[in-house]
Design a protein around this motif. Structure first.
Motif: not given
Length: 527
Positions: A161-174
């Protein structure tokens, strides 16, 4: 009335029919055995087979109910005293207990086998989904796009129902959906930085840290919590971490390669401009030195040297102009200012601007269809015409014909410059719009920097148009460029302040160029 109707609609009638069919089968079996006069041993074996069949195909509680009903029927119809629930002797008790134990063992074994089958099927589906996810990630060509699309891939493959990704090197959320609560963002950051492999996330999310070796690269969250088992979540996290690290490495490699290419391009630009600028400057200084000395020079010699200075100064001005144009385009400061004008007026203005270059050539204007006014930037298109006409005059013999043409085709306004010269070699055609590429004929002539056609292509891209070339060796070359047709006056995109700033920049540049053109040769290096 509404709750009752809703409850009736939610009743699973197939499940009720399944229970009724199971009980009816036991009753029918008992009736047939009683009518046939079967003994206790035969009846027990048949009832046991019925219990085994029910345990194999029915759910846990229905199979247990059938086992109990079979035991009761076996006692009532076949164990003495018959037609009574009382058990007379120890042999009957042994038979009854053995029958009940057999039923229970068979039910438990069948339930365990059914549970293992479901577990194996779930594992098979998980493996297939993990394989599909890995294939999707491997076939993704864009590294930056893969990082952005990873939540959508995991969401689609595992039906979440929903997936979130956090990238540490970029400090970005998708995220696979729209919007991401601040509490979830904080939880994902904590998971990525925490010492444990996973931490609970708020609002019904589960989260796991993405690690590669001993290094944390981010965090992955999903909803609902129970949709992924711990084993599957760990496998998905490992695949996402590998893909994420691979994409970041590709992006870093691409940035390094782009930096290298940019450095090579700057080096090539400096080398090319240094060579091209030194040639006219050397000729100018040599002629100026000879004129200053004045020994053994007659009037004709002085005129020739003055003409040489004028020609090389003009060439120098052209080279500086092309360099400035290319710098403006690379800096993306070219702006389109649309003006309503007749196409024929643009063609006539282009010929007037290039009259000296076109001396000795026959020039023809051809306007196909009505010469209705259109919206375009005459200054930018005049620059395109200037470069194309200079090329046509440079690479075609004197007295050859050059045709300037305009036409309306569909939703665009086309212009073309056609000549009947020697044409362009087929090996040079794919590269003629590249920076600094001059081709065989350009290298043989020895003049030019190879920036003219690259400038025309960049100008047309800024004008939301395009340019293409067609050539037949020995018959001539045709350059066609186009702009989109605008039927109404466009909105003014620039304020009066921006226009004043642009005029100030142009006046400053013109002032510098006037100093260059007015300065004596010995002052050129200092300017």
């Amino acid at each position: 009335m509404t709750p009752v109707k809703s409850m009736k609609r939610n009743v699973d009638w197939r499940e009720i029919l399944r229970w009724i069919a199971g009980l009816m089968s036991v009753a029918l079996t008992a009736l047939l055995l009683a009518l046939a006069g079967a003994n206790a041993t035969a009846a027990g074996m048949i009832f046991l087979m019925l219990v085994v069949a029910a345990a194999a195909v029915a759910e846990k509680w229905l199979s247990l109910l059938i086992a109990v009903v079979c035991a009761v029927s076996f006692d009532y119809f076949f164990l003495p005293p018959v037609h009574s629930f009382r058990i007379a002797g120890y042999q009957e008790w042994v038979a009854m207990i053995t029958f009940l134990a057999s039923c229970m063992v068979v039910s438990r074994v069948a339930e365990r086998a059914r549970r293992q089958t479901r577990h194996a099927e779930q594992r098979r589906e998980d493996v297939e989904r993990l394989y599909e996810l890995s294939q999707e990630m491997m076939l993704h060509e864009d590294a930056a796009g893969l990082v952005r699309d990873l939540p959508h891939l995991v969401d689609r493959v595992f039906s979440l129902d929903g997936v979130m990704l956090y990238v540490s090197d970029q400090d970005q959320f998708y995220a696979s959906g729209a919007g991401l609560p601040a509490s979830v963002q904080s939880a994902l950051r904590a998971v990525a930085q925490g010492p444990g492999p996973s931490l609970p996330a708020p609002e019904g999310f589960s989260a796991i840290a993405l690690t590669l070796g001993m290094r944390a690269v981010g965090a992955l969250g999903w909803r609902p919590e129970a949709r992924l088992s711990r084993e599957v979540a760990t496998a998905v996290g490992a695949q996402v971490a590998i893909a994420l690290t691979h994409s970041i490495a590709i992006a870093a490699s691409a940035r390094i390669e782009a930096s290298r290419q940019g450095e090579r391009l700057r080096t090539a630009l400096i080398d090319s401009l240094t060579h091209e600028l030194r040639t006219p400057l050397t000729a100018i200084r040599a002629a100026a030195t000879t004129l200053l000395q004045g020994e053994g020079l007659d009037e004709a010699g002085r005129q020739d040297l003055a003409a040489l200075v004028d020609e090389e100064a003009s060439r120098l001005d052209s080279l500086i102009g092309e360099a400035v144009e290319m710098a403006e385009i690379d800096a993306q400061v070219v702006r389109v200012h649309l003006v309503q004008q007749h196409p024929r007026a643009l063609l006539e203005h282009a010929i007037e601007e290039s009259r000296e270059v076109l001396a000795g050539h026959g020039v023809v204007i051809a306007v196909e269809g009505p010469d209705d006014p259109a919206w375009f930037d005459p200054h930018l298109l005049s620059r395109v015409f200037r470069h194309l006409l200079e090329n046509a005059a440079r690479y075609t013999p004197p007295e050859s014909r050059i045709t300037l043409r305009s036409r309306r085709t569909g939703e665009r306004l086309e212009f073309s410059v056609e000549d009947n010269g020697p044409g362009i070699d087929s090996l040079d055609m794919p590269l003629i719009f590249e920076k600094f590429y001059r081709g065989k004929k350009g290298a043989a002539i020895g003049k030019g920097t190879g920036m003219g056609l690259a400038i025309t292509r960049a100008i047309m891209a800024a004008h939301s148009g395009g340019i293409e070339a067609k050539s037949v060796p020995g018959q001539g070359t045709s350059f066609t460029f186009w702009v989109p047709l605008v039927e109404k006056e466009p909105a003014n995109e620039f304020s009066e302040l921006q226009r004043r700033e642009a005029r100030g920049s142009v006046e400053k540049f013109q002032s510098v160029m006037s100093k260059v053109s007015d300065a004596p040769p010995e002052e050129m290096d200092r300017i």
